[in-house]
Design an enzyme around this catalytic site. Structure first.
Site, short mmCIF file in Angstrom:
data_model
loop_
_atom_site.label_atom_id
_atom_site.label_comp_id
_atom_site.label_asym_id
_atom_site.label_seq_id
_atom_site.Cartn_x
_atom_site.Cartn_y
_atom_site.Cartn_z
N ASP A 122 2.14 13.17 4.35
CA ASP A 122 2.13 12.37 3.13
C ASP A 122 2.41 13.30 1.96
OD1 ASP A 122 1.24 10.35 4.85
OD2 ASP A 122 -0.86 10.89 4.49
N ASP A 181 -3.37 -2.14 7.43
CA ASP A 181 -4.28 -1.16 6.86
C ASP A 181 -5.63 -1.82 6.62
OD1 ASP A 181 -2.00 0.35 6.81
OD2 ASP A 181 -1.84 0.49 4.64
#
Length: 245
Positions: free
Chosen positions: A135, A15
């Site tokens: 998500d 990330d």
């Protein structure tokens, strides 16, 4: 099952925020821990046996347009394993550009939730190339970098993509993301039961037992970030226990 996920896979996360590898707690800016250069991280995980890599442009996820393109491009140029990228990919043309440059899969979150047909549009040109990111926070799908509720449950959202060509659904449980306190398997089981699209689980993995629990819940793969960067276990050990079952 998707060809990539013929066997359960442990996928390291890279990330990127402000050009560096970071891990966030529950997806909130300001909670990040930094882990250095993205290319170095990617090479580290490949050296440890990674079969593929999960890349996220976190600034892109929050801002709605890719902000770490140079860092991501450097990773893509440096590795030779399948790669998937999410964060700031909002249009089919964005996806086509990345896929034409050698990315294996694009991860669409906000774009796919707001316009499911984009999944079919991209898949028609590049089959098996779209991962839909769902998500969830408090049982609701969230978008725009996990800042806005979409008014739909993960199960209801997942059912949209059965016939649209999605290669996989990446399910991240934001309630446990980045906390290293363990996973919740019930939402994963619910998704596996609701759709024929392979489910890739993410969020909360803190132990080898969590990896096995997600595999046993029916996930096709698991994305692991903080636990690997913090040395809770090695990638080799995680893949080994997954394979042993």
């Amino acid at each position: 099952m998707s060809q990539q996920f013929a066997e359960f896979e442990v996928i390291p996360a890279v990330d990127v925020q402000d050009g560096e590898v970071v891990q966030l707690v529950q997806g909130e800016r300001g909670t990040e821990k930094r882990y250095g250069d993205p290319v170095a991280a990617a090479k580290r995980w490949i050296g440890a046996g990674a079969r593929s890599l999960h890349l996220v442009d976190l600034d892109g996820a929050f801002e709605g347009e890719r902000a770490n393109a140079d860092a991501i491009d450097a990773v893509l140029e440096a590795v030779d394993v399948p790669t998937q990228l999410g964060g700031g990919i909002r249009t089919a043309s964005d996806a086509f550009d990345l896929l034409e440059r050698g990315l294996d899969r694009v991860i669409l979150g906000t774009a796919a939730v707001e316009d499911p047909d984009i999944v079919a549009e991209i898949s028609a040109e590049y089959p098996d190339s779209v991962v839909v990111s769902l998500d969830a926070k408090d049982g609701e799908v969230v978008v725009e970098g996990w800042t806005e509720g979409a008014g739909i449950t993960p199960v209801d959202a997942a059912r949209r993509y059965d016939d649209l060509g999605a290669a996989a659904i990446l399910f991240t449980n934001v309630d446990v993301e980045g906390q290293l306190e363990g996973v919740r398997t019930d939402p994963v089981r619910d998704l596996v039961a609701a759709t024929d699209v392979p489910i890739v689980a993410s969020g909360g993995v803190a132990s080898l037992e969590d990896v096995v629990a997600l595999r046993d819940a029916g996930a096709a793969a698991v994305v692991v970030g903080s636990a690997l960067y913090e040395g809770r276990f090695t990638l080799e050990a995680a893949q080994r226990v997954a394979d042993d079952g």
